[in-house]
Design an enzyme around this catalytic site. Structure first.
Site, PDB file in Angstrom:
ATOM      1  CG  HIS A 193     -34.055  36.496  -4.412  1.00  0.00           C
ATOM      2  ND1 HIS A 193     -33.700  35.835  -3.260  1.00  0.00           N
ATOM      3  CD2 HIS A 193     -33.598  35.719  -5.440  1.00  0.00           C
ATOM      4  CE1 HIS A 193     -33.046  34.727  -3.570  1.00  0.00           C
ATOM      5  NE2 HIS A 193     -32.976  34.620  -4.897  1.00  0.00           N
ATOM      6  CD  GLU A 194     -35.288  35.579  -8.870  1.00  0.00           C
ATOM      7  OE1 GLU A 194     -34.206  35.351  -9.464  1.00  0.00           O
ATOM      8  OE2 GLU A 194     -35.768  34.797  -8.030  1.00  0.00           O
ATOM      9  N   GLY A 238     -38.864  31.832  -8.915  1.00  0.00           N
ATOM     10  CA  GLY A 238     -38.194  32.907  -9.634  1.00  0.00           C
ATOM     11  C   GLY A 238     -36.824  32.443 -10.098  1.00  0.00           C
ATOM     12  CB  CYS A 293     -31.414  31.313  -3.730  1.00  0.00           C
ATOM     13  SG  CYS A 293     -30.687  31.765  -5.327  1.00  0.00           S
ATOM     14  CG  LEU A 294     -34.336  27.457  -7.902  1.00  0.00           C
ATOM     15  CD1 LEU A 294     -34.908  27.749  -9.288  1.00  0.00           C
ATOM     16  CD2 LEU A 294     -34.620  26.016  -7.511  1.00  0.00           C
ATOM     17  CD  GLN A 311     -31.039  32.092  -9.842  1.00  0.00           C
ATOM     18  OE1 GLN A 311     -32.033  32.668 -10.241  1.00  0.00           O
ATOM     19  NE2 GLN A 311     -31.076  31.241  -8.825  1.00  0.00           N
ATOM     20  CG  HIS A 365     -29.954  35.985  -8.690  1.00  0.00           C
ATOM     21  ND1 HIS A 365     -28.926  35.241  -8.152  1.00  0.00           N
ATOM     22  CD2 HIS A 365     -31.095  35.484  -8.156  1.00  0.00           C
ATOM     23  CE1 HIS A 365     -29.425  34.338  -7.321  1.00  0.00           C
ATOM     24  NE2 HIS A 365     -30.752  34.463  -7.300  1.00  0.00           N
TER      25      HIS A 365
HETATM   26  C1  QAP Z   1     -36.364  33.452  -4.914  1.00  0.00           C
HETATM   27  O1  QAP Z   1     -36.402  31.143  -4.994  1.00  0.00           O
HETATM   28  C2  QAP Z   1     -37.202  33.764  -3.702  1.00  0.00           C
HETATM   29  O2  QAP Z   1     -33.383  25.774  -1.436  1.00  0.00           O
HETATM   30  C3  QAP Z   1     -36.842  32.268  -5.693  1.00  0.00           C
HETATM   31  O3  QAP Z   1     -33.730  23.266  -2.263  1.00  0.00           O
HETATM   32  C4  QAP Z   1     -37.310  32.881  -2.649  1.00  0.00           C
HETATM   33  O4  QAP Z   1     -37.492  29.715  -6.328  1.00  0.00           O
HETATM   34  C5  QAP Z   1     -37.856  34.936  -3.646  1.00  0.00           C
HETATM   35  C6  QAP Z   1     -35.708  26.392  -4.169  1.00  0.00           C
HETATM   36  C7  QAP Z   1     -38.101  33.193  -1.562  1.00  0.00           C
HETATM   37  C8  QAP Z   1     -38.645  35.240  -2.565  1.00  0.00           C
HETATM   38  C9  QAP Z   1     -38.775  34.377  -1.534  1.00  0.00           C
HETATM   39  C10 QAP Z   1     -34.849  26.605  -3.111  1.00  0.00           C
HETATM   40  C11 QAP Z   1     -35.906  25.092  -4.586  1.00  0.00           C
HETATM   41  C12 QAP Z   1     -36.380  27.490  -4.868  1.00  0.00           C
HETATM   42  C13 QAP Z   1     -34.216  25.561  -2.471  1.00  0.00           C
HETATM   43  C14 QAP Z   1     -36.754  29.884  -5.384  1.00  0.00           C
HETATM   44  C15 QAP Z   1     -34.411  24.253  -2.925  1.00  0.00           C
HETATM   45  C16 QAP Z   1     -35.253  24.033  -3.982  1.00  0.00           C
HETATM   46  C17 QAP Z   1     -36.138  28.799  -4.614  1.00  0.00           C
HETATM   47 CO    CO Z   2     -32.065  33.280  -6.243  1.00  0.00          CO
END
Ligand code: QAP
Ligand code: CO
Length: 168
Positions: A134-135, A46, A92-93, A51, A138
């Protein structure tokens, strides 16, 4: 298509309140396509426009294993459907390398516009419910680390600041 730069916590630009999209035009569709390319490349599930330092209410998501289910949420609106909360270990990215448990409402109604500008509604549960909440946070300048204790958040902040200095 282009890969966009992803802002990282504690960058203050992540605190910006995003503005509603007033017309889903070619510029917005370009943004959506660039956000998908950026998210898939990361890789992530996501991404909110905030971001990538674009302060418009646009979210992209793909929860599938094989990137076959792209979802677009423009001007998303959420309504919790239950007081029941579910815990999920979120990442989270914009907070790379850190994962922590967060509690959120288990079921939410989502209203949004699609890539074609058409309104739609859905009821989200499970990972979809976690991710859309979550999004949407943001877009309102909020991060999952805001739900943690000050101690945990400060530790994450210090570690990321150190990494950013090393990379500078
Ligand atoms: C948000 O998160 C989310 O730490 C999206 O080193 C996450 O795409 C919603 C990511 C979990 C619900 C559950 C995170 C990639 C990606 C990192 C992501 C990383 C590389 C996170
Ligand atoms: Co995020």
């Amino acid at each position: 298509m282009a890969i966009l730069n992803i802002l990282e916590f504690p960058d203050s630009r992540l605190r910006t309140l995003a503005k509603p999209v007033d017309a889903v035009d070619d510029g917005i569709r370009q943004l959506v396509d660039d956000m998908f390319e950026t998210m898939y490349e990361a890789p992530g599930i996501g991404l909110a426009a905030t971001q990538v330092n674009v302060h418009k209410r646009v979210v992209v998501m793909d929860l599938s294993e094989d990137r076959s289910e792209p979802r677009v949420f423009i001007n998303p609106e959420l309504e919790p459907l239950t007081e029941e909360m579910d815990q999920y270990q979120e990442g989270c990215l914009s907070v790379p390398g850190f994962y922590e448990n967060v509690d959120r409402p288990q079921r939410v109604k989502v209203k949004a516009l699609g890539r074609d500008g058409q309104p739609y509604e859905l009821i989200a549960e499970g990972l979809l419910a976690v991710c859309i909440q979550h999004e949407c946070d943001h877009l309102n300048g909020k991060l999952f680390v805001d739900y943690l204790s000050n101690l945990k958040r400060d530790r994450i902040k210090k570690k990321l600041e150190k990494l950013h200095k090393q990379n500078a």
